[in-house]
Scaffold this active site. Structure first.
Site, PDB file in Angstrom:
ATOM      1  N   GLU A   1      -1.699   6.563  12.301  1.00  8.07           N
ATOM      2  CA  GLU A   1      -1.729   5.182  12.618  1.00  8.07           C
ATOM      3  C   GLU A   1      -1.370   4.653  13.874  1.00  8.07           C
ATOM      4  O   GLU A   1      -1.999   3.942  14.559  1.00  8.07           O
ATOM      5  CB  GLU A   1      -0.794   4.706  11.568  1.00  8.07           C
TER       6      GLU A   1
ATOM      7  N   HIS B   1       3.990   1.216  -1.501  1.00  7.91           N
ATOM      8  CA  HIS B   1       2.716   0.585  -1.460  1.00  7.91           C
ATOM      9  C   HIS B   1       2.656  -1.023  -1.797  1.00  7.91           C
ATOM     10  O   HIS B   1       1.581  -1.440  -2.233  1.00  7.91           O
ATOM     11  CB  HIS B   1       1.915   1.294  -2.512  1.00  7.91           C
TER      12      HIS B   1
END
Length: 658
Positions: free
Chosen positions: A397, A464
């Site tokens: 990322e 998540h």
């Protein structure tokens, strides 16, 4: 030291010598000024001039170079005006950052230089993005980026090399191995003979170059640049050199053995090359003296300009306006023709129409190409736009966010899809320290949208399910958008992509396929920073966003006796505070509902703002409702208890009765 002239002519040889002498003489002057207290700090590149000058001379003027704080020779080789350099170091207004940053922490599009940030690693990924833009445009160009041997231990280094290798990007990764990371010697930093050997693990070529030999640096880098322009690919270069001064002057060099200092002093790149040119009758003592006088005069004249400039005068409005790049958005109103679709479809449609509208808009993310992303938002995009514009990325990322910044610097637009908003923590540094600060620092835009699938209610557990908007609303320079309805999502996404500033675009996963709405079929925009008043009433003001808006509507439907102003913020930064204030002044009561945990949340800021601006209009305490102060649990009943929906109903009823 052995020098091989080869096909290099006398004019170039003398030019290389002058190229090294100029930064050395500037440094010598700066060290005097430092002792006199006329500059605040100095990071010396003495003994490393051959690397900066040799690399910069090898690149074409239109090719980007990303230096660090020991690469003064890059700036002088690219003919940066000395008066502006000196003003930069003194924090004057004519410096490149107008007093907002120091040292070499700046860039100049005119000179195709992109300066570092103190976190070091992100600029390697930025180089990837710049090179990617050149590659996509079929421009035969090379990008060179510098780092020290210490920063090669950072994750950003490895991520950037991997991305460059996978994508065959024409980047020269230049490691200046100068023996020490501040006071830590190389044998305590890595356990291999040559850092260049690491290239093998990434399928890259590498070279080890004598960083004190200007002819070796120039000839080898020039040959590589010619090769990379013909066949794009990355190359890792390790320049063996030594740092003759401290990490910065205050740190000194007591930690360096005297024997080692003497050894490298004999390898000084300038004195050795000067002796060589004198022996070859390519230079005379008289020419050297004249050259030194000319450079010295140039230094003194430009120093006088910088010293004569008054201290920077603060202007609060100018400072605040400098955080974002100003632009005049073209508002495109929605057309009447609509269709009923889900939130996830509206986002996909908005992306697709923006891809057609902006030919140089690039989407990057994990599994977003043929697979269409884990939520299938980019499904079939590769058949429409190709894999060059819809790019699968490795799991890195930080490097991808940095690459998006590089695409922006080189004139393209970028969208990064975080597979889940939780994973943004792995790319946090370049977002909050590069994208957010770059315009304030040196006026460069960060034309990047980061899509953030977020939120709980889907049984996904602690990693998540977070709704982490408050991580970014706190950071000046970022814009934060959080729609709750399909029409808003499509229009706000289009506006976010048009905005040349970095936008964190939150998309609640639980709403993707559960919320439907009438959505305009053609392309349109909704301005950022404008809240939506969904319901009107005089009893109480309810402020929320994302899933919280839907929870509030459900509770209000159960209690038709409550007549409330229900405000969907839609944008959290910029925040439509006036809509909130006007409602509170009318109703006298306010409840703020967020999915986030309360401490440090957006709700806390809104509560404080209302207390400061509407206190005399309040008939009851401002109430905040949010999730429990725990990570998001997995089990359904635990998650239901964690989320604030039921607590909101109780607090709302109590507040209405107050």
């Amino acid at each position: 030291m052995r020098y091989h002239i080869g096909q290099l002519d006398k004019e170039l040889l003398v030019d290389l010598y002058e190229g090294m002498l100029k930064p050395r003489m500037i440094e010598e002057k700066m060290l005097i000024l430092l002792r006199q207290g006329k500059i605040s700090k100095w990071f010396s590149g003495m003994g490393q001039e051959a690397i900066s000058v040799g690399v910069a001379k090898s690149l074409k003027s239109e090719e980007y170079i990303l230096p660090m704080h020991r690469n003064l020779g890059v700036f002088t080789t690219r003919n940066i005006p000395l008066s502006r350099l000196f003003a930069q170091w003194q924090g004057k207004a004519s410096g490149f950052t107008q007093g907002r940053d120091r040292s070499f922490h700046f860039g100049s599009q005119e000179h195709k230089i992109v300066g570092m940030i103190s976190h070091l690693g992100p600029q390697l990924g930025v180089a990837d993005g710049i090179a990617l833009a050149d590659l996509l445009r079929r421009k035969k160009r090379v990008t060179a980026v510098f780092t020290g041997e210490g920063a090669t231990s950072e994750g950003d280094f490895h991520e950037a090399l991997n991305v460059a290798s996978v994508w065959n990007l024409p980047v020269l990764f230049c490691i200046e191995n100068n023996g020490y990371g501040l006071s830590t010697p190389t044998n305590e930093q890595y356990n291999c003979k040559n850092l260049a050997d690491r290239a093998k693990g990434y399928g890259m070529e590498s070279r080890v170059i004598d960083g004190n030999n200007i002819l070796e640096v120039y000839t080898k880098v020039s040959e590589l640049c010619q090769a990379l322009r013909k066949r794009p690919r990355p190359v890792l270069l390790e320049f063996k050199t030594f740092r003759m001064r401290g990490h910065e002057e205050a740190s000194g060099t007591k930690y360096v053995p005297e024997k080692l200092m003497k050894k490298w002093a004999k390898k000084d790149p300038i004195s050795n090359f000067e002796t060589f040119l004198l022996d070859k009758k390519l230079l005379t003592e008289e020419k050297i003296k004249a050259l030194r006088q000319r450079i010295s005069q140039e230094i003194e004249e430009n120093l006088k300009k910088a010293f004569d400039e008054p201290e920077v005068s603060p202007n609060t409005n100018k400072e605040i306006q400098g955080v974002y790049k100003t632009y005049n958005p073209e508002h495109i109103a929605p057309k009447p023709k609509k269709k009923r679709i889900r939130l996830v479809d509206a986002i996909s449609e908005g992306l697709e129409q923006s891809m057609y509208r902006h030919n140089e808009l690039i989407i990057m993310g994990q599994d977003i190409a043929e697979y269409g992303g884990v939520f299938k938002i980019t499904e079939d995009f590769t058949s429409k736009f190709g894999k060059s514009r819809v790019r699968n990325t490795p799991i890195c990322e930080s490097a991808i966010v940095s690459a998006a910044m590089g695409l922006s610097i080189n004139g393209m637009k970028a969208i990064v899809e975080m597979q889940f908003a939780d994973f943004v923590s792995s790319g946090f540094n370049p977002i909050v320290n590069y994208l957010a600060k770059v315009h304030y620092r040196w006026g460069e835009k960060a034309d990047v949208v980061i899509r953030m699938p977020c939120g709980g209610g889907v049984g996904a557990g602690p990693f998540h399910s977070q709704t982490n908007e408050a991580w970014f609303t706190k950071t000046p320079g970022l814009k934060v958008v959080y729609p709750a309805f399909p029409q808003d999502a499509k229009g706000l996404l289009a506006a976010s992509i048009n905005d040349p500033n970095p936008v964190m675009f939150f998309e609640h996963k639980a709403l993707y396929r559960s919320v439907y709405g009438e959505v305009s079929e053609e392309y349109f925009t909704i301005p950022l920073g404008e809240a939506s008043l969904l319901r009107e009433g005089n009893d109480i003001s309810i402020v929320s966003f994302g899933a919280g808006v839907h929870w509030a509507m459900e509770i209000l439907d159960l209690h038709s006796e409550i007549k409330a102003d229900l405000i969907d913020l839609r944008s959290l930064q910029p925040l439509d505070s006036e809509t909130i204030f006007n409602s509170v002044r009318k109703t006298g009561k306010l409840i703020i509902l967020v999915e986030d945990t309360l401490f440090g949340s957006v709700a806390s800021d809104i509560s404080a703002m209302v207390m400061e601006n509407c206190f005399e209009h309040l008939d009851a305490p401002v109430r905040r409702v949010g999730s429990l102060e725990t990570p998001v649990p997995f089990a359904k009943k635990l998650e239901e208890n964690f989320l604030p929906k039921k607590r909101f109903e109780r607090v709302l009823l109590d507040l209405v009765k107050y």
